[in-house]
Structures are given as C-alpha cells and as structure tokens.
Design a protein around this motif. Sequence first.
Motif, PDB file in Angstrom:
ATOM      1  N   ILE A  76       0.825  -1.203   0.000  1.00 26.13           N
ATOM      2  CA  ILE A  76       0.000   0.000   0.000  1.00 26.13           C
ATOM      3  C   ILE A  76       0.862   1.256   0.000  1.00 26.13           C
ATOM      4  N   ARG A  77       2.053   1.183   0.590  1.00 27.26           N
ATOM      5  CA  ARG A  77       2.955   2.324   0.514  1.00 27.26           C
ATOM      6  C   ARG A  77       3.413   2.544  -0.930  1.00 27.26           C
ATOM      7  N   THR A  78       3.529   1.466  -1.675  1.00 24.92           N
ATOM      8  CA  THR A  78       3.878   1.585  -3.090  1.00 24.92           C
ATOM      9  C   THR A  78       2.755   2.238  -3.872  1.00 24.92           C
ATOM     10  N   MET A  79       1.515   1.908  -3.504  1.00 27.34           N
ATOM     11  CA  MET A  79       0.362   2.383  -4.254  1.00 27.34           C
ATOM     12  C   MET A  79      -0.123   3.765  -3.834  1.00 27.34           C
ATOM     13  N   LEU A  80       0.425   4.304  -2.757  1.00 26.09           N
ATOM     14  CA  LEU A  80       0.010   5.634  -2.289  1.00 26.09           C
ATOM     15  C   LEU A  80       1.218   6.558  -2.198  1.00 26.09           C
ATOM     16  N   PRO A  81       1.873   6.836  -3.329  1.00 28.36           N
ATOM     17  CA  PRO A  81       3.070   7.687  -3.273  1.00 28.36           C
ATOM     18  C   PRO A  81       2.781   9.087  -2.765  1.00 28.36           C
ATOM     19  N   GLU A  82       1.532   9.567  -2.933  1.00 33.58           N
ATOM     20  CA  GLU A  82       1.228  10.929  -2.506  1.00 33.58           C
ATOM     21  C   GLU A  82       1.285  11.096  -0.993  1.00 33.58           C
ATOM     22  N   VAL A  83       1.307   9.984  -0.230  1.00 31.51           N
ATOM     23  CA  VAL A  83       1.382  10.101   1.226  1.00 31.51           C
ATOM     24  C   VAL A  83       2.668   9.547   1.819  1.00 31.51           C
ATOM     25  N   VAL A  84       3.520   8.911   1.028  1.00 28.24           N
ATOM     26  CA  VAL A  84       4.771   8.371   1.579  1.00 28.24           C
ATOM     27  C   VAL A  84       6.012   8.856   0.828  1.00 28.24           C
ATOM     28  N   LEU A 130      13.642   9.392   5.228  1.00 29.35           N
ATOM     29  CA  LEU A 130      13.961   9.275   3.809  1.00 29.35           C
ATOM     30  C   LEU A 130      14.210   7.819   3.424  1.00 29.35           C
ATOM     31  N   GLU A 131      14.834   7.059   4.318  1.00 21.84           N
ATOM     32  CA  GLU A 131      15.028   5.633   4.049  1.00 21.84           C
ATOM     33  C   GLU A 131      13.689   4.913   3.932  1.00 21.84           C
ATOM     34  N   MET A 132      12.725   5.316   4.741  1.00 26.73           N
ATOM     35  CA  MET A 132      11.416   4.656   4.711  1.00 26.73           C
ATOM     36  C   MET A 132      10.652   4.954   3.422  1.00 26.73           C
ATOM     37  N   THR A 133      11.003   6.023   2.733  1.00 31.30           N
ATOM     38  CA  THR A 133      10.341   6.300   1.457  1.00 31.30           C
ATOM     39  C   THR A 133      10.782   5.328   0.370  1.00 31.30           C
ATOM     40  N   GLU A 134      11.881   4.599   0.617  1.00 26.79           N
ATOM     41  CA  GLU A 134      12.399   3.662  -0.369  1.00 26.79           C
ATOM     42  C   GLU A 134      11.707   2.305  -0.307  1.00 26.79           C
ATOM     43  N   LEU A 135      10.881   2.092   0.704  1.00 27.46           N
ATOM     44  CA  LEU A 135      10.180   0.814   0.839  1.00 27.46           C
ATOM     45  C   LEU A 135       9.132   0.689  -0.257  1.00 27.46           C
ATOM     46  N   GLN A 136       9.146  -0.423  -0.964  1.00 28.55           N
ATOM     47  CA  GLN A 136       8.109  -0.639  -1.959  1.00 28.55           C
ATOM     48  C   GLN A 136       8.093  -2.098  -2.396  1.00 28.55           C
ATOM     49  N   ASP A 137       7.014  -2.458  -3.043  1.00 21.15           N
ATOM     50  CA  ASP A 137       6.860  -3.785  -3.638  1.00 21.15           C
ATOM     51  C   ASP A 137       7.009  -3.608  -5.137  1.00 21.15           C
ATOM     52  N   ASN A 138       8.142  -4.052  -5.676  1.00 23.45           N
ATOM     53  CA  ASN A 138       8.434  -3.828  -7.090  1.00 23.45           C
ATOM     54  C   ASN A 138       7.517  -4.604  -8.024  1.00 23.45           C
ATOM     55  N   SER A 139       6.850  -5.632  -7.516  1.00 26.24           N
ATOM     56  CA  SER A 139       5.904  -6.349  -8.372  1.00 26.24           C
ATOM     57  C   SER A 139       4.730  -5.457  -8.729  1.00 26.24           C
ATOM     58  N   ILE A 140       4.366  -4.562  -7.834  1.00 21.90           N
ATOM     59  CA  ILE A 140       3.285  -3.619  -8.112  1.00 21.90           C
ATOM     60  C   ILE A 140       3.790  -2.501  -9.006  1.00 21.90           C
ATOM     61  N   VAL A 141       5.013  -2.052  -8.786  1.00 20.33           N
ATOM     62  CA  VAL A 141       5.580  -1.013  -9.633  1.00 20.33           C
ATOM     63  C   VAL A 141       5.643  -1.474 -11.075  1.00 20.33           C
ATOM     64  N   ILE A 181       4.996  10.570  11.294  1.00 20.92           N
ATOM     65  CA  ILE A 181       4.925  10.384  12.746  1.00 20.92           C
ATOM     66  C   ILE A 181       4.803   8.904  13.089  1.00 20.92           C
ATOM     67  N   ASN A 182       3.945   8.187  12.366  1.00 19.20           N
ATOM     68  CA  ASN A 182       3.745   6.769  12.658  1.00 19.20           C
ATOM     69  C   ASN A 182       5.002   5.949  12.427  1.00 19.20           C
ATOM     70  N   ASP A 183       5.774   6.308  11.398  1.00 14.98           N
ATOM     71  CA  ASP A 183       7.010   5.571  11.149  1.00 14.98           C
ATOM     72  C   ASP A 183       7.964   5.672  12.334  1.00 14.98           C
ATOM     73  N   ILE A 184       7.958   6.816  13.014  1.00 16.27           N
ATOM     74  CA  ILE A 184       8.795   6.965  14.201  1.00 16.27           C
ATOM     75  C   ILE A 184       8.189   6.224  15.389  1.00 16.27           C
ATOM     76  N   LEU A 185       6.875   6.301  15.538  1.00 19.48           N
ATOM     77  CA  LEU A 185       6.213   5.646  16.667  1.00 19.48           C
ATOM     78  C   LEU A 185       6.390   4.134  16.639  1.00 19.48           C
ATOM     79  N   ILE A 186       6.275   3.512  15.467  1.00 16.49           N
ATOM     80  CA  ILE A 186       6.380   2.048  15.415  1.00 16.49           C
ATOM     81  C   ILE A 186       7.799   1.585  15.716  1.00 16.49           C
TER      82      ILE A 186
END
Length: 317
Positions: free
Chosen positions: A76-84, A276-287, A142-147
């Motif tokens: 879902i992070r791959t599919m919602l680039p406008e928020v991640v 910034l590292e967390m923005t690199e997370l993605q599922d390349n099969s969806i890309v 914020i959530n990325d830091i909290l988890i």
Amino acid sequence: MANVRLISPELTIVAERDLNEDPTQLRSHLEVIRTWLSEHSTIQGALSDQILLSFLRGCKFSLEKTKQKLALFYRIRTMLPEVVQNRDPLAEDVLQLIRLGVGTPLPETVLPTDPKIFIIRVCQFDLEKCTFADVIKVGTMINDILIRDDDQMVVCGITLIIDLANVTASHLFQFEVEFLKQVAVLYQDASPLRMQAIHILNPPPGMHTVLNIFNSLVADKNKDKRIFAHGTSLDSLHKLFPACVLPEEYGGTLGPIQTFVDLWVFKLKENRNYLLEMTELQDNSIVSNSKIPTNNSHPRVHNHFGLDGSFRKLELD
C-alpha cells in the motif's frame, strides 16, 4: 542476537498476557520473518529488528498474520506515493504541513500500560494550504517513528481523540470515501499500531454524516463500544481522561498543545535520514505491473490485496 530494546516489567506483563510474546522465542520469530522477507525479491527496503518486532506484537506473534501485514505494508505504501513520498522534514512545504499540528501524539497516560493518546484537530487542516493527502503524509511520518520508538503504543495500542470543532462542509468534502478506505488500510491493516478507541469532540451539525463515514470503516462488533461522541462539552471526556493526560486546550494540565507540535517538528527533523530511508520501501511487483499515479488522484488498490474487490472493514483491537 536480536537488536531490540528491553521493555519495562509492566509492558512485559501486557505483552506476554495480551500479545503472546515469549522472550525465549523472539530471536527465532525474527529470523523466520527476516528469511521470509529475503525470499521475496520484489520487496525493496529493509526494516530493523525493532520494527519487525513491532509487527510481531501488532499481530500477537502470529507469523502468518505478520507476513500478511508486512506484505500489505510494502504494497500500500507503493500504491500511495502521494502520502509516503516527498516528505523531507527539512523541505519548507513539508515543514508547513508539520507545523499545522493536525495530528499530535501526547506523552502521558494515567498508567504505563494504558493506550497512548493521539489528538487529531481537523480544523487545523488548512484547505488553502494542503489537501487531505498532505495531512496523511505527515501522519505516516509520525507513525514511522512511533512504530520504531514507542514501546507503550506498540504494546498497549492507541486511542484517538478527534476534535471536529470548526469543521466545515468543505473539510468533509475532502474525505473522498475510496481514499478513506485506502487510508484505513494504511493505518490499520498495514500498521502494527492497534486502535483501542475513537473519541469524537465538537461534532458539526451534520454529525450523522461523520458517524456514517466512521461506521463504514469499523467492524460491526466494535461500532457501539469503541466510538464515543462527546458533544461540545468536555465533561464526558474528562470522565475518561483526567487533566494530567490532556493539554490545556482540553482542560488539562500538560500545557499548550503547541508544545507537543513543536516537539514533533524537532523530532521529525532529527529523524530525517530514517524518514527518507522509509520512502524507499516498496513492492516492485506492483511497480512493474501498475501505473503509479504522479498527480493527486487516488489509485484503486484493492485488486492488489486479494480483498474481493473491496477493503475489509477496519478492525479495532
């Protein structure tokens, strides 16, 4: 040896009682999840042992549920680039979003094993400066830091206080239902943070519309016991939340909420490299199989998650 923090004796009791945590099995559980991730060549970006432990705790140490939640997390992070994506906390446009203080975690609870409190002030959402997707972007930061950092929130869950004071019809029109469903997946199905309750303050005249939105995302078994509407008076809120855990705007003694907004401005800047590292997370099969939108439209993601053409209802645990 797993690279994770020890938690307090109080949290250890909750984790073992409610989340099925067994310290003697922790290393083997992490090895299973890390091996599973390494076998999926399309998954890009590594997560630390501490974050993987958060997912195990969020799934009550069910390995299969943890795998499913992690797969959804990447997808879902791959599919919602406008928020991640494009969320550098030093960038002026992102800083302006953070300083709005729409969503703010509070530091105190009555007991060290109570759910942590997160206040959402919808009126801070400036329609002339940002979109709802922009607000969600800051929430993911914020959530990325909290988890990674907040053991109490991961173990004991989260309680939302949603303040709708001064909300207008224009705000509600931003809450496009399909995008809300995607956000529900992002924040619940794909997150290790477990929602314990939602408290709604200062409902607008069209409160039934707001409740219909929430009810469409909440499982039937939780609708009556987990969503509370408090009206425009703070009296009923104070019966559940004493002054010591609330900011002064809500009759509390913690000081002004801006103090905590400023704290999170600093904290997000301090964690810039991690974010910034967390923005690199993605599922390349969806890309490779999907056209990821680059504008502000909201992609339909349900076909990628095996959800039979619709999202599951938001489960409050």
